[in-house]
Design a protein around this motif. Sequence first.
Motif, short mmCIF file in Angstrom:
data_model
loop_
_atom_site.label_atom_id
_atom_site.label_comp_id
_atom_site.label_asym_id
_atom_site.label_seq_id
_atom_site.Cartn_x
_atom_site.Cartn_y
_atom_site.Cartn_z
N LYS A 142 1.44 3.38 -3.98
CA LYS A 142 0.61 4.58 -4.00
C LYS A 142 1.04 5.49 -5.14
CE LYS A 142 -2.40 7.51 -2.36
NZ LYS A 142 -3.84 7.23 -2.52
N LYS A 151 -2.59 11.31 -6.22
CA LYS A 151 -3.54 11.64 -5.17
C LYS A 151 -4.96 11.50 -5.69
CE LYS A 151 -4.83 15.31 -1.93
NZ LYS A 151 -4.57 16.70 -1.48
N THR A 206 -6.86 5.32 -5.50
CA THR A 206 -6.49 4.33 -4.50
C THR A 206 -5.62 3.25 -5.11
OG1 THR A 206 -8.43 2.94 -4.90
CG2 THR A 206 -8.67 4.72 -3.29
N VAL A 207 -4.84 2.58 -4.26
CA VAL A 207 -4.02 1.47 -4.74
C VAL A 207 -4.92 0.36 -5.29
CG1 VAL A 207 -2.40 -0.34 -4.03
CG2 VAL A 207 -2.11 1.99 -3.18
N GLU A 208 -6.06 0.15 -4.64
CA GLU A 208 -6.97 -0.89 -5.12
C GLU A 208 -7.45 -0.60 -6.54
OE1 GLU A 208 -11.49 -2.49 -4.38
OE2 GLU A 208 -10.22 -2.23 -2.59
N ASN A 209 -7.83 0.63 -6.81
CA ASN A 209 -8.31 0.97 -8.15
C ASN A 209 -7.18 0.88 -9.17
OD1 ASN A 209 -10.93 1.33 -7.40
ND2 ASN A 209 -10.79 3.56 -7.21
N ARG A 210 -5.97 1.23 -8.75
CA ARG A 210 -4.82 1.07 -9.65
C ARG A 210 -4.62 -0.40 -9.98
NH1 ARG A 210 1.58 2.28 -8.47
NH2 ARG A 210 2.25 2.17 -10.64
N GLU A 248 0.83 -1.20 0.00
CA GLU A 248 0.00 0.00 0.00
C GLU A 248 0.87 1.26 0.00
OE1 GLU A 248 -3.25 0.58 -0.16
OE2 GLU A 248 -3.85 -1.53 -0.29
#
Length: 209
Positions: free
Chosen positions: A141, A144, A147-151, A137
């Motif tokens: 990153k 801004k 999110t890392v999840e969406n990436r 995480e």
Amino acid sequence: PGLTYIYGRQSCDLRAMEPGDIDQGNAKFGGQETLTCFEDVYVPPEYVFMDGEVDFTQTLVERFTAYHRRSYVCKAGLGTPSGNFLPDVMMANICKHNVTKLPYEIARLAQDLAGGIIVTLPADKEFRNDVAGPLLEKYLKGKKGVTVENRRRILRLIENMTMGRNAVGYLSESLHGAGSPQAQRVLIQRLFDLETKKRLAKNLAGIVE
């Protein structure tokens, strides 16, 4: 009776059996391919297109493949005196031949934008690990507001479409669906009137022989 379907393997297909949906890339849609074997299959007469009329074999194949190949692109066609609407065989093959190449360029661009992380991204379970999770995480990153999840999700989608399970329907299907590129080149060479094109070019260039 007589038909046997043998299910094919696809890249990353076992990910669908793992918990979570991120590593699947596209958990909503997918495709399957099979090897179909015909062993003494009875075909009802109403489904027999030709019975000994071998003189029409080439025309039948050309028209069938033209309908199939033009379905990948724009619907170029011509009306006939009988009222039928037939694809332009030359245009259908030229367009499909372009389809064998352009999706690979789109895939290359997508992978270029994604970066090397597309093949080094750890599995979803690592992000839930007490030790690895916080580190991932922290170091994954990016911008801004993203999110890392969406990436991770968009990276897995690109992986899925360009080298994973759905690459079968996007890349391999674009290349070999409706006939491999050589099949289109054979028909283009057969139908292309090169001598007429040469005469037109000489006329435009003002060449007198």
